[in-house]
Design a protein around this motif. Structure first.
Motif, PDB file in Angstrom:
ATOM      1  N   GLU A   8      20.031  52.924  21.397  1.00  0.00           N
ATOM      2  CA  GLU A   8      19.848  54.145  20.602  1.00  0.00           C
ATOM      3  C   GLU A   8      20.912  55.162  20.990  1.00  0.00           C
ATOM      4  O   GLU A   8      21.294  55.259  22.147  1.00  0.00           O
ATOM      5  CB  GLU A   8      18.470  54.740  20.882  1.00  0.00           C
ATOM      6  N   LYS A   9      21.339  55.926  20.010  1.00  0.00           N
ATOM      7  CA  LYS A   9      22.257  57.023  20.338  1.00  0.00           C
ATOM      8  C   LYS A   9      21.501  58.066  21.154  1.00  0.00           C
ATOM      9  O   LYS A   9      20.378  58.417  20.833  1.00  0.00           O
ATOM     10  CB  LYS A   9      22.773  57.666  19.048  1.00  0.00           C
ATOM     11  N   GLU A  10      22.143  58.524  22.203  1.00  0.00           N
ATOM     12  CA  GLU A  10      21.450  59.498  23.047  1.00  0.00           C
ATOM     13  C   GLU A  10      21.524  60.882  22.436  1.00  0.00           C
ATOM     14  O   GLU A  10      22.515  61.265  21.867  1.00  0.00           O
ATOM     15  CB  GLU A  10      22.065  59.512  24.444  1.00  0.00           C
ATOM     16  N   TYR A  43      17.030  48.813  24.079  1.00  0.00           N
ATOM     17  CA  TYR A  43      17.788  48.894  25.332  1.00  0.00           C
ATOM     18  C   TYR A  43      16.999  49.691  26.366  1.00  0.00           C
ATOM     19  O   TYR A  43      16.353  50.681  26.029  1.00  0.00           O
ATOM     20  CB  TYR A  43      19.133  49.584  25.061  1.00  0.00           C
ATOM     21  N   GLY A  44      17.046  49.240  27.599  1.00  0.00           N
ATOM     22  CA  GLY A  44      16.397  49.993  28.667  1.00  0.00           C
ATOM     23  C   GLY A  44      14.967  49.562  28.927  1.00  0.00           C
ATOM     24  O   GLY A  44      14.283  50.145  29.747  1.00  0.00           O
TER      25      GLY A  44
END
Lengths: 552, 120
Positions: free
Chosen positions: B118-120, B78-79
């Motif tokens: 991803e978990k931040e 993501y991102g």
């Protein structure tokens, strides 16, 4: 001057300076690009990505650094090009996130932002390849975090970050073998260092010089590597001479012919490829692969005098490299066993090869190979153990000499005829050692009877038989036993002499002057006269002997 | 299925598995890819990220006449700019296959099967 905090306005200047500096050095970074795909576009890609980021920043008018950083990150993401561009966008995405909506950053915050940049960048890849831009940012951020413990000055911190980035960049060839092979640093890493240089210059309020000349050597290496990969065949090299020279500008000449790098580059571009042109106020350095090196130099001479010239013939170099590689290949692949043997005729040669002979030397009754030919064949066989089958009693001596001279272990199995050689080869056992093999193969030679049919070239009397010129003779194990004006009768007589009740197999090796029809007739004769014999026919294409017969 | 190459010294046969493994290996080294996905994901409804030995399940090698096509099923981070990541994978796979097998690939089609946040 000590700067304790960093705000959006300064950061915006940093980004623009970084982008500007990258634009000036994009060509150089392109030239370094050999990994992951040597397509020479890293500099261009990073430049496009960075410019897109800088353009977003330009639109902002904020002193809030986290807002500026977010805009920068957005611009990078939208404009990301190539692997390096995508990585760059991730680094600064994390960087922006790491600011935690702060309006301005202390040295410690800046270090933290870099660190978040690293972890974000590493999350987006399954298998990070070290020795790339990722390693450079990781090492730099680590130093930033360590130094920020004691360092409050943002400029001093950035100086240390840049210093480490450069150090990390010089280590990239140790981490990524392809870089070491070519002798260059990573192109993406170089791009990041260039951006950091721009950052620091903006912090210090300095202008950066356009273009960097110092790493010309690295760029040349990279160009050569690309060329080497492109050409597998020497004949495919279009531009044969690697030409390097420098032109020292002379006022007199440049007044008439003002120097313009772009124009000069375009002119050179028409002469060849792998072009690199780097200039400053005093000199221009050129590397080009051209077919006519003189033309390139003449172009340069219009601006001044030539210094440090070097021209190399790449076709010659390439041929030499290919030669070396082939030599190495034969050297490395040493097999445990090889059989060297002697025969005449295409059919016999391929028959022996199909049985496992590594080298079949052309030779036989009237053309005995020399000791040297045998020695060369032993070398060519490239094995730790070599068995030599001379297949002719006149060659046994030479074979023994060659075996003595050989650098590897070589022994002679004294086969006197082709059928003996074939029997010996069938007895060969790769698992046994060379002495055992020699013994069993020698035994095998004795278990086969050899018959040969040829013609007489003069009148003679041998072994109690009178032979007229032009008649055929049948030889059984070296002894003439039959003669007749026709070939067919000679063979029949010879077979009668050779075949006993204990024999089971007859192998006929058809010579080049024996017709298929005749062979067919011969086979019929054998089947009628010797009911229990199995007959096999091979085309030996041997000269001199119309038939070579093997009876077991 | 396999690819036959005729050389001066004889024939070389390269099975699709080899091509898929090399293509998969090249792809996962690419920045922005966080995994290979099973090509049967939609059918199976199983969202699994393939480990190295299973590359072949996320890579489909098709041979049509004399043309080679590769379909790859990947999961990206993501991102990232997904179009660019996909393009990088295409060029890297194409380059690696050419370098290691001497094969010219006519097309490398990328199917983005998922985006991992991803978990931040």
């Amino acid at each position: 001057m000590t700067v304790r905090t960093l705000d959006g306005i300064v950061f915006s200047q940093m980004v623009r300076s970084g982008a500007h500096h990258l634009t000036n050095n994009a060509k150089k970074i392109d030239a370094l690009n050999v990994f992951p795909v040597p397509d020479g576009d890293t500099g261009t890609n990073m430049n496009l990505s960075m410019t897109s980021g800088a353009n977003e920043v330009k639109k902002m008018d904020s002193s809030n650094i986290s807002e500026v950083a977010l805009a920068f990150s957005k611009g990078l993401l939208m404009g990301a090009r190539g692997n390096s561009g995508v990585i760059l966008s991730q680094i600064f995405r994390g960087f922006a996130k790491g600011m935690d909506k702060k309006k301005m950053l202390t040295a410690k915050d800046l270090a933290q932002a870099f660190d978040t940049g690293v972890s974000t960048a590493y999350k987006a890849v399954m298998k990070p390849v070290e020795g790339t831009i990722l390693t450079v940012i990781k090492d730099s951020a680590k130093v930033a975090v360590e130094e920020a413990e004691s360092e409050n000055d943002v400029i001093a911190l950035m100086e240390k970050v840049l210093l480490e980035a450069k150090a990390s960049l010089t280590r990239t060839p140790d981490l990524l073998p392809v870089l070491k092979e070519v002798g260059v640093v990573d192109s993406g890493g170089q791009g990041l260092v260039t951006i950091f240089e721009g950052f620091l210059a903006a912090l210090k309020g300095e202008e950066l010089p356009e273009g960097v000349t110092s790493e010309m050597e690295e760029m040349v290496n990279a160009e050569h590597h690309k060329i080497a990969q492109d050409f597998m065949e020497t004949s495919e090299i279009e531009f044969g001479y690697c030409t390097e020279f420098m032109v020292k500008f002379e006022d007199k000449k440049t007044k008439e012919n003002p120097f313009d790098e772009e124009t000069f580059r375009n002119q050179l571009n028409e002469l060849g490829d792998s072009l690199l042109v780097v200039s400053d106020e005093d000199v221009v350095k050129v590397h080009v692969h051209a077919e006519y090196p003189g033309k390139a130099m003449t172009l340069g001479q219009r601006y001044g005098s030539l210094i440090n010239m070097k021209v190399e013939n790449m076709r010659e170099q390439h041929t030499a490299i290919i030669g070396d590689q082939q030599k190495q290949a034969t050297k490395t692949e040493k097999v445990p066993y090889a059989i060297v043997t002697v025969a005449m005729g295409k059919g016999l040669k391929s028959l022996l090869e199909s049985l496992g002979a590594s080298v079949v030397i052309e030779g036989g009754q009237t053309m005995n190979p020399s000791t040297k030919e045998l020695s060369d064949a032993i070398m060519e066989a490239n094995a730790e153990n070599v068995l030599i089958l001379p297949n002719n009693k006149n060659i046994i001596m030479a074979a023994e000499q060659a075996a003595d001279l050989a650098e590897v272990k070589a022994v002679v199995v004294p086969s006197k005829t082709i059928p003996q050689g074939i029997s010996a080869m069938l007895a060969f056992h790769p698992e046994s050692d060379i002495e055992e093999n020699r013994a069993v193969m020698h035994d095998a030679c004795g278990q086969v009877k050899t018959g040969q049919v040829t013609y007489a070239v003069r009148d003679t009397q041998i072994d109690g038989i009178t032979i007229d010129n032009g008649n055929f003779m049948g030889i059984a194990d070296g002894k003439i036993t039959a003669t007749h004006p026709t070939r067919m009768e000679t063979v029949k007589l010879l077979l009668k002499e050779m075949i006993t009740e204990e024999d089971e197999i007859l192998t006929i090796l058809q010579g080049e002057d024996a017709s298929d029809k005749e062979v067919e007739e011969l086979v019929n004769h054998v089947e009628e006269s010797y009911e229990d014999m199995e007959v096999e026919v091979h085309k030996g294409n041997q000269p001199i002997y119309s038939y070579i017969l093997s009876v077991e | 299925m396999s690819i036959e190459l005729n050389t001066n010294d004889g024939q070389v046969t390269i099975t699709n598995d080899v091509i898929a493994t090399i293509a998969g290996g090249a792809a996962v080294e690419c920045y922005g890819i966080v995994g290979m996905a099973s090509k049967n994901q939609i059918k199976d409804g199983i969202s699994e990220i393939l480990r190295k030995e299973n590359f072949a399940r996320g890579v489909l090698v098709r041979q049509e006449n004399d043309h080679l096509h590769i379909d790859m099923y990947i999961i990206v981070s993501y991102g990232t700019k997904i179009s660019e990541v996909a393009h990088n994978v295409q060029s890297q796979v194409k380059y690696t296959l050419h370098k290691s097998l001497g094969l010219s690939i006519d097309s490398v089609n990328i199917y983005i099967q998922g985006v991992r946040v991803e978990k931040e």
